[in-house]
Design an enzyme around this catalytic site. Sequence first.
Site, short mmCIF file in Angstrom:
data_model
loop_
_atom_site.label_atom_id
_atom_site.label_comp_id
_atom_site.label_asym_id
_atom_site.label_seq_id
_atom_site.Cartn_x
_atom_site.Cartn_y
_atom_site.Cartn_z
N ARG A 52 0.79 -1.21 0.00
CA ARG A 52 0.00 0.00 0.00
C ARG A 52 0.83 1.27 0.00
O ARG A 52 0.41 2.28 -0.51
CB ARG A 52 -0.91 0.07 1.22
CG ARG A 52 -1.05 -1.19 2.02
CD ARG A 52 -2.04 -0.98 3.12
NE ARG A 52 -3.12 -1.95 3.07
CZ ARG A 52 -4.23 -1.86 3.76
NH1 ARG A 52 -4.40 -0.82 4.57
NH2 ARG A 52 -5.16 -2.76 3.67
N ASP A 54 2.41 3.97 2.75
CA ASP A 54 1.66 4.91 3.60
C ASP A 54 1.55 6.28 2.94
O ASP A 54 2.28 6.61 2.02
CB ASP A 54 2.40 5.12 4.93
CG ASP A 54 2.58 3.82 5.68
OD1 ASP A 54 1.67 2.97 5.64
OD2 ASP A 54 3.63 3.66 6.32
N ARG A 200 10.04 2.44 8.82
CA ARG A 200 10.00 3.71 9.57
C ARG A 200 10.21 3.48 11.07
O ARG A 200 10.87 4.30 11.73
CB ARG A 200 8.68 4.42 9.31
CG ARG A 200 8.60 4.96 7.87
CD ARG A 200 7.18 5.36 7.51
NE ARG A 200 6.70 6.42 8.38
CZ ARG A 200 5.42 6.78 8.46
NH1 ARG A 200 4.51 6.15 7.73
NH2 ARG A 200 5.06 7.74 9.27
#
Lengths: 247, 247
Positions: A52, A54, A200
């Site tokens: 996806r 982010d 992240r």
Amino acid sequence: MGEKKIKLVIAYDGSAYHGWQRQQNALTLQQVFEERLEKMLGEPVSVFASGRTDAGVHAQGQVAHFTTSSQLDPSVIAKGLNSLLPDDIFVREAMYVAEDFHARYSARRKSYEYRILNTMAPDIFQRRYVWHIRKKLDNEEIRRSLSLVLGEHDFSAFRSSGSGNRNPVRTMYRADLIEQKGGLIKIFMEADGFLRHMVRNLVGTLVEVGLGKMTAEGFGAVLKSADRRMAGPRAPAHGLFLVKVHY
Amino acid sequence: MGEKKIKLVIAYDGSAYHGWQRQQNALTLQQVFEERLEKMLGEPVSVFASGRTDAGVHAQGQVAHFTTSSQLDPSVIAKGLNSLLPDDIFVREAMYVAEDFHARYSARRKSYEYRILNTMAPDIFQRRYVWHIRKKLDNEEIRRSLSLVLGEHDFSAFRSSGSGNRNPVRTMYRADLIEQKGGLIKIFMEADGFLRHMVRNLVGTLVEVGLGKMTAEGFGAVLKSADRRMAGPRAPAHGLFLVKVHY
């Protein structure tokens, strides 16, 4: 003639998008691609990406696929798409793939790059593409930590909640830090897959190490703990690039 | 205590602005600086730059000055400004200057850089900062042309109309082309002053040379002609950076 499956390799600047996946009240890349393809091909199109990404995350080599009854050559579709797409998206390649190809489920490895600008002054021309950190980072201690994530590990400590009950074990094939001129630091990671927010969360914790708030040993303990509460904060989205999806 | 004069060295991404100079119905950098300084200093402030820069042109080292009755240290003013300014503007330095300093009239030389990306595919991450040209440029022929502008010349052929009756003679101290990795080309120019649109008109004509539409000799003839109609089209604003103003 029947339907044909087409694979796209895509670069995008994620700044203006709420990630890949369609949402009700926010502009996403999937929506942009599906609308442009439908306009061009004159039929409804569903576009599936390798993952996806982010909101705010960039891609140099996102991969997506769709099925179409169009007989247009993929190179023509790529050109047509590029003329229709906004200038923060570019289709680098388009090609036919086998019927059983799936951008997400056929992926064997993914590579990410995270960019940190470690200078006193910000660089306004890179502001959308780097995490600016003023305090000097200890890159050697970050490198020592990165060496600990190589190989197979339970990465639960670096997984965000809401990622379901999927197996948290991944194999990291590459994890290194390269210093470039002008204080630019690039952290590369390549694995057989990544958990939600994993890069992240890893980078956020590595920066704690670089700032001296945690040692490489402490970082190793966080990894071993498999406990999200042990890890550092999540690094901002805009420093992250999906570089390549390997099939 | 009296009034003090402060010099600012400023970087900005020109993408969102209609150039430096205040306009009725468009956002300009001068307006942004004056509003933020007035907010901080509590008095009306007029800010004068070394030159206007056109809409869309960037700066790494624009210089401006203003006069204030504030006793705040320039470094405090710089910090305060940076906390108030949007993230596409950054004050690199602030310092006291003599009463007779003027950002525009005291300038002795200016340096500009123009960036061209000479690759088949665009680079979406550089799209605001380069002129993307697909066809391979002949950089050697551009270099030969650049060598012709060194020294003192009447640059009328590269001056846009509306620039008044000012003396069109300028002295060019540096004019060269540097090829960087990834197809990035940087053209540098340093002169004692530049006429309106001069760098962009020069670069547009140099690109004609690079594309084989004009030879270096032809370029030399355009320069000698002092006739604007002889030169090539103007290069787009977004590839241009004001690098430094020398005093």
